[in-house]
Design a protein around this motif. Structure first.
Motif, mmCIF file in Angstrom:
data_model
loop_
_atom_site.group_PDB
_atom_site.id
_atom_site.type_symbol
_atom_site.label_atom_id
_atom_site.label_comp_id
_atom_site.label_asym_id
_atom_site.label_seq_id
_atom_site.Cartn_x
_atom_site.Cartn_y
_atom_site.Cartn_z
ATOM 1 N N PRO A 120 18.645 4.546 -9.645
ATOM 2 C CA PRO A 120 18.467 4.119 -8.253
ATOM 3 C C PRO A 120 19.327 4.912 -7.275
ATOM 4 N N SER A 121 20.446 5.454 -7.740
ATOM 5 C CA SER A 121 21.366 6.113 -6.806
ATOM 6 C C SER A 121 20.831 7.463 -6.335
ATOM 7 N N THR A 122 19.803 7.981 -7.012
ATOM 8 C CA THR A 122 19.267 9.284 -6.608
ATOM 9 C C THR A 122 17.908 9.154 -5.935
ATOM 10 N N LEU A 123 17.634 7.939 -5.445
ATOM 11 C CA LEU A 123 16.302 7.678 -4.912
ATOM 12 C C LEU A 123 16.357 7.407 -3.412
ATOM 13 N N SER A 124 15.429 8.017 -2.682
ATOM 14 C CA SER A 124 15.306 7.696 -1.262
ATOM 15 C C SER A 124 14.287 6.582 -1.101
ATOM 16 N N LEU A 125 14.683 5.548 -0.396
ATOM 17 C CA LEU A 125 13.799 4.381 -0.288
ATOM 18 C C LEU A 125 13.117 4.294 1.066
ATOM 19 N N ASP A 126 13.171 5.367 1.831
ATOM 20 C CA ASP A 126 12.530 5.321 3.144
ATOM 21 C C ASP A 126 11.019 5.339 3.003
ATOM 22 N N ASN A 127 10.378 4.864 4.029
ATOM 23 C CA ASN A 127 8.920 4.840 4.023
ATOM 24 C C ASN A 127 8.380 6.154 4.595
ATOM 25 N N THR A 128 8.691 7.247 3.909
ATOM 26 C CA THR A 128 8.128 8.526 4.321
ATOM 27 C C THR A 128 7.212 9.014 3.202
ATOM 28 N N PRO A 129 6.199 9.784 3.526
ATOM 29 C CA PRO A 129 5.260 10.239 2.495
ATOM 30 C C PRO A 129 5.971 10.943 1.342
ATOM 31 N N ASP A 130 6.970 11.757 1.649
ATOM 32 C CA ASP A 130 7.693 12.472 0.600
ATOM 33 C C ASP A 130 8.420 11.515 -0.331
ATOM 34 N N GLN B 69 1.946 -1.131 18.900
ATOM 35 C CA GLN B 69 2.995 -0.118 18.953
ATOM 36 C C GLN B 69 4.152 -0.438 18.007
ATOM 37 N N HIS B 70 4.385 -1.710 17.756
ATOM 38 C CA HIS B 70 5.606 -2.082 17.042
ATOM 39 C C HIS B 70 5.394 -2.461 15.585
ATOM 40 N N VAL B 71 4.150 -2.593 15.155
ATOM 41 C CA VAL B 71 3.901 -2.924 13.745
ATOM 42 C C VAL B 71 4.509 -1.839 12.851
ATOM 43 N N GLN B 72 4.287 -0.586 13.221
ATOM 44 C CA GLN B 72 4.770 0.520 12.389
ATOM 45 C C GLN B 72 6.302 0.552 12.323
ATOM 46 N N SER B 73 6.953 0.350 13.470
ATOM 47 C CA SER B 73 8.418 0.412 13.438
ATOM 48 C C SER B 73 8.979 -0.745 12.624
ATOM 49 N N GLY B 74 8.305 -1.899 12.678
ATOM 50 C CA GLY B 74 8.726 -3.029 11.851
ATOM 51 C C GLY B 74 8.556 -2.709 10.377
ATOM 52 N N PHE B 75 7.459 -2.053 10.068
ATOM 53 C CA PHE B 75 7.195 -1.686 8.668
ATOM 54 C C PHE B 75 8.249 -0.698 8.165
ATOM 55 N N ASP B 76 8.530 0.313 8.956
ATOM 56 C CA ASP B 76 9.504 1.329 8.545
ATOM 57 C C ASP B 76 10.891 0.736 8.322
ATOM 58 N N ALA B 77 11.233 -0.254 9.122
ATOM 59 C CA ALA B 77 12.553 -0.873 8.966
ATOM 60 C C ALA B 77 12.585 -1.821 7.780
ATOM 61 N N GLY B 78 11.451 -2.445 7.490
ATOM 62 C CA GLY B 78 11.428 -3.442 6.418
ATOM 63 C C GLY B 78 11.310 -2.839 5.032
ATOM 64 N N PHE B 79 10.610 -1.722 4.930
ATOM 65 C CA PHE B 79 10.316 -1.155 3.611
ATOM 66 C C PHE B 79 11.567 -0.863 2.767
ATOM 67 N N PRO B 80 12.562 -0.157 3.321
ATOM 68 C CA PRO B 80 13.746 0.135 2.501
ATOM 69 C C PRO B 80 14.478 -1.130 2.047
ATOM 70 N N VAL B 81 14.458 -2.148 2.892
ATOM 71 C CA VAL B 81 15.124 -3.409 2.531
ATOM 72 C C VAL B 81 14.433 -4.035 1.321
ATOM 73 N N GLY B 82 13.112 -4.104 1.385
ATOM 74 C CA GLY B 82 12.356 -4.667 0.267
ATOM 75 C C GLY B 82 12.486 -3.813 -0.983
ATOM 76 N N ALA B 83 12.468 -2.499 -0.795
ATOM 77 C CA ALA B 83 12.539 -1.579 -1.928
ATOM 78 C C ALA B 83 13.872 -1.722 -2.668
ATOM 79 N N GLN B 84 14.945 -1.788 -1.885
ATOM 80 C CA GLN B 84 16.282 -1.927 -2.459
ATOM 81 C C GLN B 84 16.385 -3.212 -3.281
#
Lengths: 191, 197
Positions: A120-130, B69-84
């Motif tokens: 997990p420490s080497t993973l980017s969790l951002d919502n970007t396509p990459d 306009q704001h659905v996407q920004s909400g999604f981008d902010a929420g995704f890493p939290v859920g993923a973690q």
């Protein structure tokens, strides 16, 4: 249209409209943000759950490999589930209770590669396509590795495993060519 | 249309051709602009309904515009939290699953020697861990951790919704990371890294 007569009224209508519009923008921004947010938290959670799961399994496998190399009698009987009923804790020492692990550098390597793939420490969790495609690539590879390791350890596949493996198989397009080769070799190790 | 230049805000022009409701451009069709109203804003009896009508139309358009306009920004902010949280929960469950499988194996392949002793010790702990796992899957499910979340700020607080979710889930996940002893299991990764270097 006689704009002189209507001007005052039309101006007023515009003012009313804009008053409502401003309120709507504030409320809509919040509603839209919340909507995307809640959805994304669930999506992110579901997407990375399997990733973590393989990491957890990998940690146990790695522990079993290490334990099998150590003196089996040393510290035997250490607390496996320690603490009272309220404060249970699962200790890595539990692996001493498990059957010996088949020897082999390939298995060791597979476990190490798996743990690197799902680290997990080497993973980017951002919502970007990459970032998303990297997660998917690594998960795909890790699922295959986990399958090999699981066989080498002689573990049964549970229903949930089969589902995950099935879905991974479905989405597999290229994968790593070494998968099938290592597959057969690890079968020979199994006993 | 001779009144184009009088619109106070630029958004109105954008919305005129999108919305069929009753933006300023279509006011000649709206009942509020009936000939009786032509006497002007001084007529008090029709003013509240006129106001309500146009404020509502503006509000609806504003919500629609800003929401998208704001659905996407909400999604981008929420995704890493859920993923973690997903990774951490997965790790907890994965360790438990790995341990249960390892202990299962043992029971299946145990030899005849000291079988009784092994069974008592092994099965008890195995059962305990199995029970732990059942509770864990329940407490660490999406529904249990994020259930009842509508994303709206709690009364009095102006936190972003993802921070609320994080706080709520953090407690449950941290509790299970302690029970399963995740840091102790992770020591092996650190050891390995040292070994390799």
């Amino acid at each position: 249209m006689d704009s002189d007569i209507f001007d005052g009224l039309l101006q007023l209508e515009d003012e009313f409209y804009n008053e409502g519009y401003k309120l709507g923008v504030t409320d809509g921004a919040q509603a839209g943000y919340a909507e995307g947010n809640v959805f994304a938290i669930e999506k992110g959670f579901e997407k990375l759950l399997e990733f973590g799961r393989l990491y957890g399994k990998g940690l146990v496998w790695a522990q079993r490999l290490v334990v099998s190399e150590q003196d089996q009698t040393a510290e035997y009987g250490a607390n496996i589930v320690s603490g009272g009923a309220e404060e249970l804790s699962v200790e890595p020492a539990v692996c001493r209770e498990m059957p010996c692990v088949p020897k082999g550098t390939r298995l060791r390597k597979n476990v190490r590669v798996l743990l690197e793939q799902v680290d997990p420490s080497t993973l980017s969790l951002d919502n970007t396509p990459d970032a998303i495609s990297e997660v998917e690539e690594r998960l795909k590879g890790a699922v295959l590795k986990a399958k090999l390791i699981q066989r080498a350890f002689g573990e049964r596949e549970t229903a949930s495993d089969s589902i995950h493996l099935q879905s991974a198989k479905d989405t597999q397009t290229s994968g790593d060519g070494s998968g099938s080769i290592e597959d057969s070799s690890s079968l020979r190790v199994r006993h | 249309m001779g009144n184009t230049g009088q619109r106070p805000l630029a958004e109105n022009d954008l919305l005129d051709d999108i919305f069929a409701t009753s933006p300023p451009g279509s006011r000649t069709l709206s009942p509020g602009a009936s000939p009786q109203d032509a006497v002007g804003p001084d007529e008090p009896s029709d003013l509240p309904s006129l106001r309500r009508q146009h404020v509502t139309a503006g509000y609806r358009d504003g919500v629609f515009f800003a929401r998208n306009q704001h659905v996407q920004s909400g999604f981008d902010a929420g995704f890493p939290v859920g993923a973690q949280l997903g990774i951490r929960v997965g790790t907890v469950l994965g360790i438990l699953e790995g341990v249960i499988k390892g202990l299962d194996n043992k029971r299946g392949s145990s030899s005849s020697q000291s079988i009784e002793e092994q069974k008592t010790a092994g099965s008890l702990e195995g059962e305990q861990i199995r029970r732990l796992y059942t509770v864990a899957t329940k407490e660490l499910s999406l529904a249990s951790m994020f259930g009842g979340m509508d994303g709206n700020p709690a009364a009095g607080g102006d936190d972003k919704p993802e921070m609320q979710a994080k706080r709520k889930a953090e407690m449950i996940v941290a509790k299970w990371e302690k029970i399963v002893g995740v840091p102790k299991w992770e020591e092996i990764v650190d050891d390995k890294a040292v070994e390799q270097s």
